[in-house]
Each structure stands twice: as structure tokens, then as C-alpha cells.
Write an enzyme that holds these catalytic residues in place. Structure first.
Site, short mmCIF file in Angstrom:
data_model
loop_
_atom_site.label_atom_id
_atom_site.label_comp_id
_atom_site.label_asym_id
_atom_site.label_seq_id
_atom_site.Cartn_x
_atom_site.Cartn_y
_atom_site.Cartn_z
N ASN A 85 11.44 6.56 1.94
CA ASN A 85 11.68 6.37 0.45
C ASN A 85 13.08 5.84 0.11
OD1 ASN A 85 10.26 6.96 -2.10
ND2 ASN A 85 11.65 8.39 -2.48
N TYR A 138 -5.26 -0.95 -20.01
CA TYR A 138 -5.99 -0.90 -18.80
C TYR A 138 -6.26 -2.16 -18.36
CZ TYR A 138 -5.18 3.86 -17.62
OH TYR A 138 -4.75 5.21 -17.58
N GLY A 167 7.09 6.27 -0.09
CA GLY A 167 7.03 5.90 -1.52
C GLY A 167 6.77 6.85 -2.70
N ASP A 226 -4.04 1.07 -7.76
CA ASP A 226 -4.20 -0.11 -7.72
C ASP A 226 -5.18 -0.85 -6.44
OD1 ASP A 226 -2.51 -0.03 -5.31
OD2 ASP A 226 -0.76 0.12 -6.69
N HIS A 252 -6.15 9.61 -7.44
CA HIS A 252 -6.17 9.72 -8.87
C HIS A 252 -6.95 8.53 -9.36
CE1 HIS A 252 -1.46 11.19 -9.05
NE2 HIS A 252 -2.54 12.18 -8.96
N CYS A 289 10.19 0.53 1.84
CA CYS A 289 9.22 0.86 2.75
C CYS A 289 8.62 -0.23 3.43
CB CYS A 289 7.84 1.65 1.78
SG CYS A 289 8.40 3.00 0.85
N SER A 333 7.96 10.07 -5.02
CA SER A 333 8.99 10.97 -5.41
C SER A 333 8.95 12.37 -5.12
CB SER A 333 9.29 10.74 -7.02
OG SER A 333 8.29 11.20 -7.61
#
Length: 310
Positions: free
Chosen positions: A275, A102, A249, A143, A158, A293, A251
Site C-alpha cells: 500500500n 453509473y 491497495g 471495475d 461488491h 502497487c 485502506s
């Protein structure tokens, strides 16, 4: 009862980060439906009328900023894939190795910048807010590039690379230190021949709350962990009121996020997918725009000729 109450209850108790659709669920995504449109003019007409826009983003957006995804062939850090390190068990067995991983990701992200897709979303949110319209970004990414681009209404399902959580007292705090602790300086190289640093626990990131000094962990949702029910409730509320949904972006195979847009579509709300290629959910949506994108999204979210800017 709103559409997502059932979903939220199931997610709080059963949905875990990283779960992928079973083959039966994938088959449900491929129900016979009209082929989605790639007509930008038609999408723009829908966009011009929308009052509450929900934008669901995934790793594909960040990949265009050069962010490693750690998925698919070659997606390794040293000799491990993310799903081998991003687990409570891995952290319990070897917190030093997980923190090296990390720390590497944090340092990489400090050098990355929002791309045109991130910027288009943030500018759209700012512009539409002046018109009494809302944009919410529901992201699977950790991020903070959306935040760096200027997005205000952001739900990070997340977690974030730049937040920590104490394993003792539970305190969550923003943390942008570089390095996050002295012992990790210069560590985390991804080369497969790199030896583990084997940093003692007492030298890894420590809680700074008075009298605690507990071991910190990244405040991200690891594989096998339940998502934050508070965040899921906020997502539920936004998806229940949205009158346009964009999927950007991603899946559409990792749960629970994979079910968000199809359920919005099921109640008749237009969904547009941006996508590189079709996904298992594509045929559930009204629009599909293939390609990067950063190329397809800016013209889609640009000011419409009918917008009145005061």
C-alpha cells in the site's frame, strides 16, 4: 469449527457495504506487535512455499490505472459524493441521476487498462496453477480490471459495473453495451454545472427477459445493503485454507473486507500489505511494502528461483 464461520454468520446478517471501523475497532488494529518487515527476500521465501495464496485488493490498485475513487477531497461527481448516489434510497428517488452516474463510470472504465499490479497477479495465478498451487483474488473493486488482466479465480464482493440486476424479476446479467441504453448516450458528464438529464424511467435500462421489461439497476452492493451471502461463504472458504495472504491497495477501514486479513493473521498465517502508506491494520501483519502497487507487487510475485516450471 473453521475460523470464518462466526465471521460469515455475522456478515450475512449485519455487515453492510461501506461501513467503516469504529474507533474501538481501530484501536484493536493497533495492538502492540512487532514492526512489520519490508524485507522482500524474506517475503519471497514465504511466497515460494505457499500453496494457497489469497490476494485482497482495493481501490488503490485501480487508482493506478487512472480509475476515479470518489473518495476523499475532490471525490465528487457533479455535486455529489458516491455515498449520496450509491444507495437504494437514491435510486428509488431519482433512478435517472443514479444511472447517469453509473453510465459515466462504465464509460470511463471502458477506456482504462490493467496496470502492472493487475497483470502481475494474473500471471502469478496462471504460473502457479501449473504447479498445483492456487491464487484467489478477493476484490472490493467493481471495475473488472482483474478480469481484463486475465485473473480467473476472482471473488467480487461488491459486484461489477458491467452486470445489471432487474428490480422486478431479479435476473442478473453481464452487460457491456456502450451506451447501456440509447437515452444515456452522451449523458453523465461529471461537471458540477451539468443539469440532470431527467430521463423517464421507461427509457432507462430495461430487463430483456421475456415479458419482464423491469427497470434494471447496477449489480453492485450499495451503501446500506448486505453483501451476497454466497460470495461471503466462498471468501470464508478461501481464507480458511490460505497459507499466505496479500493485502493490496486497500485502506483496511471499510468493513467487512477490513477484517479478513487481520483474522487470517490471527491464526498465524503470514500477511503482506502492499500500500502507499500504513493502514490501521499494518501492525497486525508480518510484512508491509510501501509504495505504488504497480511497482512493489511485480517483483514480489515474480517466479522464484526454486519454482519448477514443467
Amino acid at each position: 469449527m473453521c475460523l470464518f464461520q462466526f465471521t460469515a454468520r455475522r456478515l450475512v446478517s449485519q455487515a453492510y457495504c461501506g461501513l467503516k471501523a469504529s474507533s474501538s475497532k481501530k484501536q484493536k488494529f493497533c495492538l502492540e506487535m512487532a514492526r512489520p518487515s519490508s524485507n522482500m527476500a524474506d517475503f519471497r521465501e514465504v511466497f515460494a512455499k505457499a500453496k494457497h495464496i489469497a490476494i485482497i485488493t482495493g481501490a488503490g490498485v485501480s487508482a493506478e490505472s487512472g480509475v476515479p475513487t470518489f473518495r476523499g477531497a475532490g471525490g465528487f461527481w457533479r455535486k455529489w459524493q458516491a455515498q449520496e448516489l450509491a444507495t437504494p434510497g437514491a435510486f428509488a428517488r431519482n433512478p435517472s441521476r443514479v444511472w447517469e452516474f453509473y453510465h459515466y463510470r462504465r464509460e470511463v472504465m471502458l477506456s482504462k487498462h490493467p496496470n502492472p499490479a493487475h497483470i502481475a497477479i494474473a500471471e502469478c495465478e496462471k504460473r502457479l496453477s501449473k504447479q498445483g498451487r492456487s491464487v484467489v483474488v478477493i476484490t472490493q473493486n467493481i471495475d473488472e480490471l482483474h478480469r481484463k488482466a486475465g485473473t480467473k479465480h476472482l471473488l467480487e464482493i461488491h459486484g461489477s459495473l458491467f452486470k445489471t440486476r432487474c428490480t422486478s424479476c431479479g435476473n442478473v446479467a453481464a452487460n457491456y453495451k456502450s451506451p447501456i441504453c440509447p437515452a444515456l448516450a452522451g449523458k453523465g458528464a461529471p461537471d458540477p454545472d451539468t443539469e440532470d438529464a431527467a430521463i423517464p424511467v421507461e427509457h432507462l435500462p430495461q430487463c430483456e427477459e421475456d415479458g419482464c421489461n423491469g427497470l434494471l439497476r447496477p449489480h453492485v452492493v450499495w451503501f446500506g445493503e448486505a453483501l451476497d451471502p454466497g460470495v461471503l461463504t466462498a471468501v470464508e472458504k478461501e481464507l480458511d485454507i490460505c497459507d499466505l495472504c496479500l493485502v493490496v491497495g486497500t485502506s483496511s477501514v471499510v468493513y467487512p473486507a477490513a477484517m479478513f486479513a487481520p483474522q487470517v493473521s490471527a491464526r498465524g498465517v503470514p500477511v503482506a500489505e502492499f500500500n502507499l502508506e500504513p493502514t490501521p491494520a499494518t501492525n497486525r501483519f508480518r510484512f508491509h511494502f510501501p509504495g505504488p502497487c504497480g511497482t512493489t507487487l511485480p517483483p514480489a510475485l515474480a517466479r522464484h528461483e526454486t519454482e519448477i516450471i514443467s
